[in-house]
Enzyme design. Structure first.
Site, PDB file in Angstrom:
ATOM      1  N   GLY A  25       0.859  -1.175   0.000  1.00  0.00           N
ATOM      2  CA  GLY A  25       0.000   0.000   0.000  1.00  0.00           C
ATOM      3  C   GLY A  25       0.895   1.225   0.000  1.00  0.00           C
ATOM      4  N   SER A  26       0.283   2.392   0.067  1.00  0.00           N
ATOM      5  CA  SER A  26       1.081   3.619  -0.021  1.00  0.00           C
ATOM      6  C   SER A  26       2.124   3.697   1.099  1.00  0.00           C
ATOM      7  CB  SER A  26       0.167   4.843   0.012  1.00  0.00           C
ATOM      8  OG  SER A  26      -0.732   4.731   1.099  1.00  0.00           O
ATOM      9  N   HIS A  70       0.217  -4.082   4.881  1.00  0.00           N
ATOM     10  CA  HIS A  70      -0.216  -2.702   4.794  1.00  0.00           C
ATOM     11  C   HIS A  70      -0.989  -2.295   6.052  1.00  0.00           C
ATOM     12  CE1 HIS A  70      -1.451   1.055   3.210  1.00  0.00           C
ATOM     13  NE2 HIS A  70      -2.715   0.726   3.156  1.00  0.00           N
ATOM     14  N   GLY A 400      -5.649 -24.309  13.690  1.00  0.00           N
ATOM     15  CA  GLY A 400      -6.929 -24.710  13.114  1.00  0.00           C
ATOM     16  C   GLY A 400      -7.571 -23.594  12.301  1.00  0.00           C
TER      17      GLY A 400
HETATM   18  N1  TZD Z   1     -13.099 -20.134   9.957  1.00  0.00           N
HETATM   19  C1  TZD Z   1     -11.772 -20.304  10.130  1.00  0.00           C
HETATM   20  C2  TZD Z   1     -10.841 -19.199   9.741  1.00  0.00           C
HETATM   21  N2  TZD Z   1     -11.271 -21.408  10.663  1.00  0.00           N
HETATM   22  C3  TZD Z   1     -12.108 -22.401  11.036  1.00  0.00           C
HETATM   23  N3  TZD Z   1     -11.557 -23.497  11.586  1.00  0.00           N
HETATM   24  C4  TZD Z   1     -13.509 -22.302  10.836  1.00  0.00           C
HETATM   25  C5  TZD Z   1     -13.954 -21.134  10.288  1.00  0.00           C
HETATM   26  C6  TZD Z   1     -14.493 -23.372  11.263  1.00  0.00           C
HETATM   27  N4  TZD Z   1     -14.365 -24.635  10.518  1.00  0.00           N
HETATM   28  C7  TZD Z   1     -13.648 -25.691  11.012  1.00  0.00           C
HETATM   29  O1  TZD Z   1     -13.046 -25.717  12.089  1.00  0.00           O
HETATM   30  S1  TZD Z   1     -13.729 -27.008   9.967  1.00  0.00           S
HETATM   31  C8  TZD Z   1     -14.698 -26.206   8.852  1.00  0.00           C
HETATM   32  C9  TZD Z   1     -14.964 -24.913   9.295  1.00  0.00           C
HETATM   33  C10 TZD Z   1     -15.762 -23.949   8.526  1.00  0.00           C
HETATM   34  C11 TZD Z   1     -15.159 -26.892   7.604  1.00  0.00           C
HETATM   35  C12 TZD Z   1     -14.083 -27.011   6.569  1.00  0.00           C
HETATM   36  O2  TZD Z   1     -14.630 -27.605   5.433  1.00  0.00           O
HETATM   37  P1  TZD Z   1     -13.774 -28.383   4.380  1.00  0.00           P
HETATM   38  O3  TZD Z   1     -13.472 -29.782   5.027  1.00  0.00           O
HETATM   39  O4  TZD Z   1     -14.634 -28.536   3.178  1.00  0.00           O
HETATM   40  O5  TZD Z   1     -12.478 -27.744   4.172  1.00  0.00           O
HETATM   41  P2  TZD Z   1     -14.483 -30.941   5.508  1.00  0.00           P
HETATM   42  O6  TZD Z   1     -13.663 -32.171   5.410  1.00  0.00           O
HETATM   43  O7  TZD Z   1     -15.692 -30.943   4.631  1.00  0.00           O
HETATM   44  O8  TZD Z   1     -14.811 -30.634   6.950  1.00  0.00           O
END
Ligand code: TZD
Ligand code: CA
Length: 528
Positions: A25-26, A70, A400
């Site tokens: 960014g700037s 940024h 996670g």
């Molecule tokens: N947002 C963020 C940034 N991190 C998270 N972990 C989640 C939301 C919540 N979350 C999980 O912990 S697992 C999941 C979510 C939304 C589903 C992921 O779906 P996928 O995999 O299609 O990657 P599966 O195998 O269908 O669960």
């Protein structure tokens, strides 16, 4: 005298930080002004992607990586990725451009108000130098802090009008400073631990991500073989510290208090190396340890040592502690553990199941492939069916936080000239980091992205069942055309809807020198 900009590039260069992962960014332009020719800039189209790529790069190189964001907004976009870097002990040196000093206090556009607070508590250090001439020293301090044990991300905010100022008097010394860490077990600590292990009838070894990060996997194998112990990976594993088809290998421990302690029942000594005790996830209360078991943890992270609810802890360098244990322990008189049974090939019939898809991947991928996995319901099938033999073969978001998988695949491949990187990414996860495809295409980074498309946030469905909640909205995805997205970002793609087509397209992708996305429709396992 050198300028702040010249002195900073010199410090970055001497510390090997000649790749800049950024989104400008700037406020950042005066830093990037006439970037020296021996530096390269890797542009990411979103700061979560920028930071995730830097993380993937650092995880593979084992070296710090430099990020340029940024101001406040860029930092905010990066926070999810910074959370993952914090828990994977990734030494990311994150810089952010600040407004010009005279108008920060006015909260002018692009001021990063109270900049040092913003990334807390997910950085080891957060600085904004009080005067321009202190910027080079603050950058050097950030690098040395990020790489000192326990490693982790650091943050430094730099007003844009500082770059053309004179570097301070210290600048001639800063770039050549070397800071190293020791941290071996003391003779007394080593004697205590070897005595406990020697007296144990049925010990078990639990290894964490930091064993792999410390390059100590071979020592862990030697320790397990000499002591003839079963080996588990600590729960919520973000790396693979042990070869998965070794006779001692047992798998990844469940991430609940009750589940973990029932899995360890019968052991009188639990030796945990390079992991927190423990990274639980599901809340299933119970006794923290099975009856009759003592626990000792060896970690380089004082926070991990202090917060554990049970057992004793020793804070030491993981590699040197393992080396000391291997050379001081005699070979145990026990029988070698018997290898667990590897599941047979899954039946293949129409739309692929996860298991059948992983069988194909395991057969086609090279022995030393690097996997970045971010498809939450695939853990069990993945660890069962994908053989990992070499150090640095596996990365999963350590906090996670989704959005790691796509960019980390790109960053890991950028760092690996000789190994193939395969992202195993869910249809949900992929969308948190999808612009990483553009960077892969733009810089011809030949990563392979496997998008496992089951049309749902599968993990959340499983959790809903477990928590007894019903009728939860927002679980269904579907309707995303990943091949069209790949085309839009300039990445070659195809759909693999059979074992044969997956085999063909993955073989071609791994042989090529450009990035490839393969969308794999996965038969959903009904959970609720
Ligand atoms: N947002 C963020 C940034 N991190 C998270 N972990 C989640 C939301 C919540 N979350 C999980 O912990 S697992 C999941 C979510 C939304 C589903 C992921 O779906 P996928 O995999 O299609 O990657 P599966 O195998 O269908 O669960
Ligand atoms: Ca999914």
């Amino acid at each position: 005298m050198a300028t702040v900009r010249e002195a900073t590039y010199d410090i970055l260069r001497k510390n090997g930080l000649t790749t800049i992962f950024g989104n400008p960014g700037s406020n950042e332009l005066p830093f990037l002004d006439r970037m020296p020719a021996d530096f390269r800039y890797i542009l990411g189209l979103h700061e979560g992607v920028v930071t995730g790529m830097a993380d993937g790069y650092s995880l593979v190189t084992g070296e710090p990586a430099f990020v340029n964001l940024h101001s406040a907004a860029g930092t905010g976009n990066a926070m999810g990725a910074i959370a993952n870097a914090w828990y994977s002990h990734s030494p990311l040196v994150i810089s952010a451009g600040q407004q010009a000093r005279p108008i920060i206090g006015l909260e002018s556009m692009l001021s990063n108000v109270d900049a040092t607070q913003l990334p807390q508590p997910l950085v080891k250090l957060s600085l904004e130098p009080s005067i321009a001439s202190d910027v080079p020293r603050a950058i050097a301090q950030s690098i040395h802090t990020a790489t000192a044990a326990p490693r982790g991300p650091v943050y430094v905010s730099i007003p844009w009008d500082d770059w053309t100022e004179d570097a301070g008097e210290a600048s001639e010394f800063l770039s050549s400073r070397v800071v190293t860490t020791a941290g071996s077990l003391s003779p007394g600590q080593l004697a205590d631990i070897t005595e406990l292990i020697g007296a144990s009838v049925n010990p078990v070894l639990i290894l964490g991500a930091d064993v792999d990060a410390a390059g100590a996997g071979a020592l862990a194998v030697e320790l397990a073989e000499r002591q003839r112990t079963p080996v588990w990976v600590a729960p919520s594993a973000s790396r693979c510290p042990f070869p998965t088809r070794h006779p001692c290998f047992r798998g990844v421990l469940p991430a609940s208090i009750a589940g973990l302690s029932s899995r360890l029942a019968g052991h009188d000594l639990i030796l945990v190396i390079g992991a927190p005790v423990f990274r639980y996830h599901q809340f299933q209360p119970g006794r923290y340890l099975p009856a009759g078991a003592a626990l000792i943890q060896i970690t380089s992270d004082p926070g991990e040592a202090a917060r554990a609810p049970m057992g004793d802890a020793v804070i030491a360098d993981v590699h040197s502690a393992l080396a000391a244990l291997v050379s001081s322990l005699p070979i145990a008189a026990r029988a070698m553990p018997i290898a667990r049974t590897v599941p047979g090939l899954a039946p293949v019939d129409g739309v692929l199941t996860l298991e059948a898809a992983f069988d194909v991947v395991n057969a086609v991928a090279p022995d030393d492939a690097i996997y970045v996995r971010e498809a939450t319901t695939t853990a069990e099938a993945f660890w069962d069916r994908i053989e990992m033999r070499h150090p640095g073969s596996y990365f999963f978001p350590a906090a996670g936080g989704l959005g790691f998988g796509m960019p980390a695949t790109v960053g890991a491949q950028l760092a690996s000239a000789n190994r193939k990187v395969i992202g195993v990414i869910g249809d949900g996860s992929a969308n948190y980091g999808i612009p990483a495809l553009w960077t892969a295409a733009r810089y011809r980074i030949p990563a392979t992205f496997l998008i496992l498309n089951n049309g749902t946030y599968g993990a959340l469905r499983a959790f809903a069942t477990q928590l007894g909640v019903e009728g939860v909205p927002g679980m269904d995805l579907g309707g995303v055309d990943f091949c069209a997205l790949a085309t839009g970002y300039g990445v070659r793609s195809s759909v693999a809807d059979s074992a044969e087509s997956l085999r063909e397209s993955l073989t071609a992708a791994l042989a090529g020198d450009v990035p490839t996305l393969i969308e794999i429709p996965i038969r959903a396992t009904p959970t609720n």
